[in-house]
Design a protein around this motif. Sequence first.
Motif: not given
Length: 91
Positions: A47-70
């Motif tokens: 059993x080892x650690x594995x990164x989650x591949x789910x991406x989260x949508x984040x709203x930037x200060x300028x109002x645009x949205x981008x997906x980043x890994x959680x």
Amino acid sequence: MTNTAIILEYMLVNNLDPNKIVLHTYATWKKLGYQVKKGEKSEHKIPVWKPSTKKVEVENEDGTKEEVENGRYFIKTSAFFTQEQVERIEK
């Protein structure tokens, strides 16, 4: 605990000499230019650690949205193979 520490602890508990035996997953052996021999079964499930591949949508200060890994990780049991179970891929 890191994956390296988890694997080393597994090797020590199972009396495997880290200086003589190399353990890698199928994907890692493939990246290193090796193929698991046909019919070989993994003798080591760790059993080892594995990164989650789910991406989260984040709203930037300028109002645009981008997906980043959680940035989350989870424990997954992975199959590991030794150097005796693989062969170099011919190019």
